[in-house]
Design a protein around this motif. Structure first.
Motif, short mmCIF file in Angstrom:
data_model
loop_
_atom_site.label_atom_id
_atom_site.label_comp_id
_atom_site.label_asym_id
_atom_site.label_seq_id
_atom_site.Cartn_x
_atom_site.Cartn_y
_atom_site.Cartn_z
N ALA A 178 0.80 -1.17 -0.11
CA ALA A 178 0.08 -0.04 -0.02
C ALA A 178 0.70 1.23 -0.06
O ALA A 178 0.57 2.19 -0.63
CB ALA A 178 -0.92 -0.12 1.31
N ARG A 179 1.82 1.21 0.76
CA ARG A 179 2.89 2.35 0.80
C ARG A 179 3.63 2.61 -0.60
O ARG A 179 3.82 3.72 -1.22
CB ARG A 179 4.07 2.18 2.00
CG ARG A 179 3.26 2.42 3.26
CD ARG A 179 4.46 2.61 4.20
NE ARG A 179 5.72 2.06 3.92
CZ ARG A 179 6.08 0.78 4.59
NH1 ARG A 179 5.11 -0.10 5.28
NH2 ARG A 179 7.35 0.11 4.15
N ASP A 182 0.81 3.96 -2.97
CA ASP A 182 0.46 5.59 -2.79
C ASP A 182 1.75 6.33 -3.24
O ASP A 182 1.50 7.32 -3.76
CB ASP A 182 0.57 5.68 -1.04
CG ASP A 182 0.68 7.25 -0.90
OD1 ASP A 182 -0.48 7.78 -1.02
OD2 ASP A 182 1.71 7.50 -0.10
N THR A 204 -4.12 -5.36 -1.01
CA THR A 204 -3.41 -4.16 -1.27
C THR A 204 -4.34 -3.09 -1.13
O THR A 204 -4.28 -2.07 -0.42
CB THR A 204 -2.58 -4.35 -2.40
OG1 THR A 204 -1.53 -5.34 -2.21
CG2 THR A 204 -1.82 -2.98 -2.59
N SER A 205 -5.53 -3.42 -1.92
CA SER A 205 -6.57 -2.33 -1.94
C SER A 205 -7.27 -1.93 -0.76
O SER A 205 -7.59 -0.80 -0.37
CB SER A 205 -7.74 -2.87 -2.98
OG SER A 205 -7.22 -3.18 -4.42
N LEU A 208 -4.84 0.21 1.38
CA LEU A 208 -4.74 1.35 0.71
C LEU A 208 -5.82 2.34 1.26
O LEU A 208 -5.76 3.30 1.79
CB LEU A 208 -4.67 1.40 -0.66
CG LEU A 208 -4.22 2.69 -1.29
CD1 LEU A 208 -2.75 3.27 -1.11
CD2 LEU A 208 -4.59 2.92 -2.79
N ARG A 215 -6.80 8.52 -1.06
CA ARG A 215 -6.49 7.90 -2.07
C ARG A 215 -7.17 7.28 -3.11
O ARG A 215 -7.31 7.01 -4.22
CB ARG A 215 -5.18 7.20 -1.81
CG ARG A 215 -3.82 7.83 -1.94
CD ARG A 215 -3.34 8.37 -3.29
NE ARG A 215 -2.01 8.83 -2.85
CZ ARG A 215 -1.30 9.85 -3.52
NH1 ARG A 215 -2.27 10.39 -4.43
NH2 ARG A 215 0.02 10.13 -3.23
#
Length: 378
Positions: A178-179, A182, A204-205, A208, A215
């Motif tokens: 996720a980082r 981003d 991952t979604s 985030l 985001r």
């Protein structure tokens, strides 16, 4: 540098080295490896300001635009909504890009905003699953042309897969991914996106949306890993056992890849023959084998790693969410969908019959229509 394997320690949801929502002290600039990095951008630049997309805060009313000739916007007739239309050349090579993010190189495909509709909406990021040989293009190549009529589509190779670098994260894989996502969006000056996440990409979604909620506009989650608990099915599932055993002694083979594709789908004959060869080739490079074996040793059934329990926090995700599941999914069984449906405040569920873990491939056209209608509706 691309494809190298390095170790990264887990950190909080800010920069790579610290927690919080801090931005890097210097902006990341993506390095484009193919084309000029501006595929389709001239279409968006020629639009009036009133037609261009602007981001909104999480859970706020959607941005809408009036319909234009060509029926790009939803509300068009069924005849106009064709998944076979294309807007120019959308090949893997033509859309291939690289972004250098600090000491990590990420590969992705970018269609650009090819229509007025695409320029007026948030971009759409497609995140693949975590099976051997997976990559963004191998998972979603059949969907890109249809979706690119309505969105700027970014197909990302997550860390460890495809042509992206392969850092082995000791814990917190979804936090790390996720980082990285981003940071990628920051480097591309994209403030907000829709997400389609399959399996690993679904995790991952979710992460985030949890760590960087502004985001994310809307979520389409296809059997998201880490987000649910099996209510009735065995854990690990049949499909996960097959996945985790792919690299076990005596090592990977084409027969094991056939077995993997068989367990991922309702009918493996729906998978193009080249997928078998391409995924086996990708899964058996030295870098891929090193990354995957270490990851599976840590987080597989016999590993001592503890995967992040995203399911504990999904009730905090306020984003409008579409859950997509195959009725016959043997990797992340359907009963997990009902856990998410109960826990997520704004989730709805669509179940495909005669469908395994790859709805985007097994029911391509219906999946594309469903996705566009959900993401573009008011």
């Amino acid at each position: 540098m691309a494809g190298s394997v390095r170790e990264f320690a887990s950190a909080g949801p800010g920069s790579f080295t610290g927690a919080g929502r801090n931005r890097p002290t210097r902006p990341w600039k993506p390095e484009f490896a193919a084309g000029n990095g501006q595929l389709g951008s001239s279409n968006a630049n020629s639009l009036p300001e009133s037609a261009k997309w602007t981001p909104r805060k999480a859970n706020s009313p959607p941005v809408t635009a009036n319909s234009t000739p060509g029926n790009h916007y939803l509300g068009c007739t069924t005849e106009a909504f064709s998944m076979t239309r294309t807007s120019g050349n959308l090949t893997a090579d033509e859309t291939s890009r690289f972004a250098d993010l600090e000491d990590l190189r990420i590969h992705y495909h970018d269609t650009g905003a090819r229509t007025a509709a695409a320029a007026a909406r948030p971009p759409l990021v497609l995140l693949h699953g975590g099976g051997p040989g997976a990559s963004g293009w191998s998972n979603f190549s059949q969907n890109v042309a249809g979706l690119a009529q309505y969105f700027r589509v970014l197909v990302v190779d997550q860390p460890g897969y495809g042509k992206s670098d392969k850092p082995v994260v000791k814990d917190g894989v979804w936090t790390f991914n996720a980082r990285v996502l981003d940071a990628l969006l920051e480097s591309l000056d994209i403030p907000q996106v829709h997400l389609v996440g399959n399996s690993l990409g679904g995790g991952t979604s979710l992460k985030l949306a949890l760590d960087f909620p502004d985001r994310v506009d809307r979520l389409v989650l296809m059997g998201p890993a880490g987000g649910a608990l099996n209510l009735f099915s065995a854990d690990p599932s049949e499909g996960l056992k097959v996945l985790f055993s792919f690299y076990a002694p005596p090592g990977p083979s084409i027969d094991r890849m056939k077995n993997l594709i068989e367990v991922m789908t309702y009918e493996s004959k729906t998978v193009p023959p080249e997928v078998l060869e391409d995924r086996f080739a990708a899964a058996t490079t030295a870098e891929a084998m090193d990354y995957a074996t270490r990851l599976y040793q840590a987080f597989g059934p016999d590993g001592d790693g503890l995967p992040e329990e995203l399911w504990r926090d999904v009730d905090r995700i306020q984003h409008k969410t579409l859950l997509v599941w195959g009725r016959d999914d043997r990797v992340l069984p359907l009963d997990g969908a009902f856990f998410l449906l109960k826990r997520m405040p704004d989730a709805r569920l669509h179940v495909f019959p005669r469908c395994g873990h790859w709805a985007q491939l097994e029911h391509r056209d219906e999946f594309n229509r469903l996705t566009v209608n959900f993401l573009a509706s008011s």
